[in-house]
Design a protein around this motif. Structure first.
Motif, short mmCIF file in Angstrom:
data_model
loop_
_atom_site.label_atom_id
_atom_site.label_comp_id
_atom_site.label_asym_id
_atom_site.label_seq_id
_atom_site.Cartn_x
_atom_site.Cartn_y
_atom_site.Cartn_z
N SER A 1 37.42 36.75 58.73
CA SER A 1 37.78 36.26 57.41
C SER A 1 37.74 34.73 57.38
CB SER A 1 39.18 36.75 57.03
OG SER A 1 40.13 36.22 57.95
N GLU A 2 37.99 34.19 56.21
CA GLU A 2 37.98 32.74 56.05
C GLU A 2 39.00 32.06 56.95
OE1 GLU A 2 39.15 29.71 52.44
OE2 GLU A 2 37.93 31.47 51.95
N ARG B 1 33.96 41.31 61.25
CA ARG B 1 34.72 41.25 60.00
C ARG B 1 35.69 40.06 60.00
NH1 ARG B 1 34.44 46.52 61.44
NH2 ARG B 1 36.55 46.62 62.28
#
Length: 754
Positions: free
Chosen positions: A704-705, A702
């Motif tokens: 993220s950017e 998971r």
């Protein structure tokens, strides 16, 4: 000076209330006054004082303010001007109260911490954090008292009346039955904040926000009077007052408005069993200190006054035998919310406080120990030093064992009058008790076990064990527990590494020190031994060996290091397939090595392994610190696989706070260092010089950017990295662009990206 002018103004008003005849009579009597140790006003000066204002000025020049007031009161009484005498006496008492409160502020508002700079004093108002206090719902005799269980930070409600949570402000308020306590016993283990609570009580009383029903609160530090042979109550009050002349009669006029605080009652050490015939009823009668205090406790002296007694649990039983109608309250420590508040009060700077608290919260063991106020102070003190040296706590090697050893050093400051040579012997016996309990899943110990282990030493026992007094104590004795379960596990680990031939005395006989048996049990079935094993690694580090010897006189044998090394090298080999690369698959391995914090040991332990394979783990900041430390020492690491793992991330609200611009519009340095990508610690460790990393798999983590900037930097700076797998990552378009930029860097040699 303002107080003196106010008092003399009262004298002036009194003289102005006299008739001319009475005024002349006052002057005549004044000329006949013989002041002990002083002199009379010259007659020519008196003759020139033809009006009240001149006479007050004359008296002020020749007498001290107190003497002038005393003389005037005496003369008014001789003249049967009782109303004027009473008004002046009231003025004098009012001034005395004002001066006493000023003295209390000077004594209690500011204090010096162990680690504070020379001349630096801290304010109790800025540092004190409210504690969780449990009070029994109803008064009880001490021999029926069910002590609250502080060893796990929660109340033990079995076999006793229910408890309610109160604050220091509520200790002398009516209970649920409408009864107002007259005697309150505040119980707490060492370091739980009893003395700080007393300081706060004294300051808030002066401020008028607490205990307004008392005109006087006299706080007596029992350590200061422990060697006093004889004293009266008047003597004890004098120790609290800065004035040469104490208004005993006026103070004692209304006993209901007096509160005595005895802080640290266990320091007195004398017997509370005294013949009733020896007890005193005269506040000025000098008696042996034990009898004077017993007279206060038994209420033969000042029966309407109130008492607040702070003590360690060890003194409860003897106190209970001589008190009547007392209420018991126990300090349980900091709640979760109060732990965070304490960090903010300690650091004052919100940025540093947030970073430090986030670090502590990421270490479940330390966070649990923070329920003990002195442990919170210990952790804050160490983190403050690290933040001063470095911007990022992730790069610091702050393990659990050094903090616990530092806490142990603070406990040593609380020692009584024991022989220094007694401490090493006592600690060895204490460690055997702790180990016995850990093996048997046991946290409560009977009085017989304490004696069998040779731990019945009143100066040392209360530092480490809390005494629980039960209804059945007359028949079965009291029970004891360590202040916190994690401290029991710490001392259990010490049992295995302390030099000496002591064996563990248990119900089934003696068990020898066998580190391998402990490690094998942990590997096979006893996961509850994890923290004991972790402390084991920390205690055999060179720094711990030296520090424990310095503060306790106990010598730790480094021989266990070889056993620990063989065990680490063998545990992962057993679960790896012979034809496959040797993998480290347990996160605790990294915690064990981080706890020891020995680079050469870590290199030896990890040298035969090539892969990390961790699955379905939520990696806290502390987990990442341990993993990063090991990666930096791991020369042969070629593949890192994290599957289904998540990384501790900053709460959005906190991140906004930290990213707020500082002076000059620039971001706070701490925001840049601490609060960027959640995988930054891992990526920075993987970029260390000499890394042989070839494969990095971050599957279903998971990401993220914000993680892509770190991954791009890793791609650009690590020419050996050939394969990167990011399955199921919510990278977004921006994240993909960042990765592409990394792929275009000259240093990138990546062959496969999934």
């Amino acid at each position: 000076m303002a107080g003196e002018e106010q008092a003399l103004a009262g004298l002036l008003r009194a003289l102005q209330g006299l008739t001319p005849t009475d005024f002349q009579e006052f002057k005549v009597k004044l000329s006949e006054v013989d002041v002990e140790g002083g002199w009379n006003i010259p007659k020519d000066s008196l003759a020139r004082a033809a009006h009240p204002c001149a006479l007050v000025s004359c008296m002020g020049k020749n007498y001290s303010k107190e003497a002038a007031m005393d003389i005037a009161i005496g003369l008014f009484e001789e003249m049967e001007q009782r109303d004027l005498a009473k008004k002046l006496l009231d003025e004098k008492v009012k001034e005395y109260k004002r001066k006493y409160r000023e003295h209390v502020v000077q004594e209690f508002l500011r204090y010096k911490e162990v680690n504070s700079c020379l001349g630096e004093n801290l304010s109790i108002s800025s540092r004190y954090t409210a504690l969780t206090i449990a009070r029994r719902t109803g008064s009880q005799r001490g021999d029926e008292h069910e002590a609250v269980d502080t060893s796990h930070g929660c109340a033990n409600s079995s076999n006793g009346p229910a408890t309610i949570t109160v604050t220091a402000q509520m200790l002398f308020k009516p209970d649920e039955d409408g009864q107002t306590p007259q005697v309150v016993v505040l119980v707490g283990a060492p370091g739980m904040g009893k003395t700080m609570t007393v300081r706060k009580v004294m300051v808030e009383w002066v401020e008028g926000t607490l205990y307004k029903q008392f005109d006087y609160i006299f706080c007596i530090d029992c350590k200061d009077i422990a060697f006093t042979k004889e004293a009266s109550v008047a003597d004890l009050i004098s120790k609290c007052c800065p004035h040469r002349r104490t208004l005993f009669e006026k103070i004692l006029d209304d006993q209901k408005k007096i509160l005595f605080i005895f802080d640290g009652f266990e320091a007195l050490g004398f017997s509370l069993v005294q013949p009733e015939s020896e007890l005193s009823s005269d506040p000025r009668e000098v008696k042996p200190l034990g009898i004077t205090l017993m007279s206060l406790l038994k209420k033969t002296l000042l029966p309407e006054s109130s008492l607040l007694i702070t003590t360690r649990p060890t003194a409860l039983q003897s106190l209970g035998r001589c008190l009547e109608g007392e209420y018991y309250a126990e300090i349980l420590g900091f709640s979760a919310a109060m732990r965070e508040e304490y960090f903010h009060r300690y650091f004052e700077n919100n940025d540093k406080a947030d970073v430090a608290f986030r670090f502590a919260r990421g270490n479940k063991i330390l966070y649990s120990l923070c329920v003990i106020p002195i442990m919170s102070w210990t952790i804050c003190t160490i983190l403050e030093q690290e933040l001063h040296k470095k911007k990022s706590l992730v790069e610091c090697s702050i393990a659990t064992t050094p903090m616990t050893v530092f806490y142990l050093s603070r406990l040593m400051k609380c020692r009584g009058r024991d022989d220094p040579e007694d401490l090493p012997r006592f600690l060895r016996k204490l460690c055997s008790l702790a180990a016995d309990g850990v093996w048997k899943h046991k946290v409560l110990f009977e009085e017989k076990e304490i004696k069998d282990h040779g731990l019945d030493q009143p100066d040392l026992l209360p530092l480490f064990l809390s005494e629980k007094i039960s209804k059945q104590s007359r028949d079965h004795g009291n029970t004891y527990s360590f202040t916190h379960l994690h401290l029991q596990e710490f001392f259990a680990a010490m049992f295995y590494v302390l030099e000496g031939d002591e064996e563990m005395v248990g119900d089934s006989g003696a068990l020898v020190k066998d580190v391998n048996m402990l490690l094998e049990s942990y590997s096979e079935s006893r996961e509850d031994l994890n923290l004991t094993v972790r402390f084991l690694f920390g205690l055999v580090s060179q720094k711990s060996i030296e520090y424990v010897d310095e503060i306790t006189g106990c010598r730790i044998s480094p021989q266990a290091r070889d056993d620990l090394l063989r065990w680490l090298q063998g545990r992962h080999r057993d679960i790896s397939h012979p034809s496959q690369a040797l993998k480290v698959t347990e996160l605790d391995t990294f915690h064990f090595l981080f706890e020891m914090n020995d680079k050469s040991f870590a290199q030896s332990a990890l040298g035969r392994f090539t892969d990390v394979d961790l699955q379905d783990i939520k990696l806290t900041l502390y987990d990442q610190m341990a993993l990063s430390f090991c990666i930096r020492q791991w020369v042969g690491l070629s593949c890192v696989t994290l599957q289904g793992c998540s990384f501790d991330q900053q709460d959005p609200g906190e991140e906004l706070v930290h990213r707020a611009p500082g002076a000059g519009g620039r971001p706070h340095p701490l925001a840049e260092e601490e609060l960027l990508s959640p995988i930054r610690p891992l990526c920075r460790a993987l970029r260390h010089p000499g890394s042989d990393l070839q494969v990095l798999r971050l599957r279903w983590c998971r990401l993220s950017e914000s993680c892509c900037a770190e991954l791009a930097a890793l791609l650009a700076e690590h020419p050996g990295l050939a394969r990167l797998e990011l399955a199921d990552g919510a990278l977004g378009d921006g994240g993909v662009r960042l990765l592409c930029e990394g792929l275009q860097q000259p240093g990138c040699r990546l062959r496969a990206l999934r």
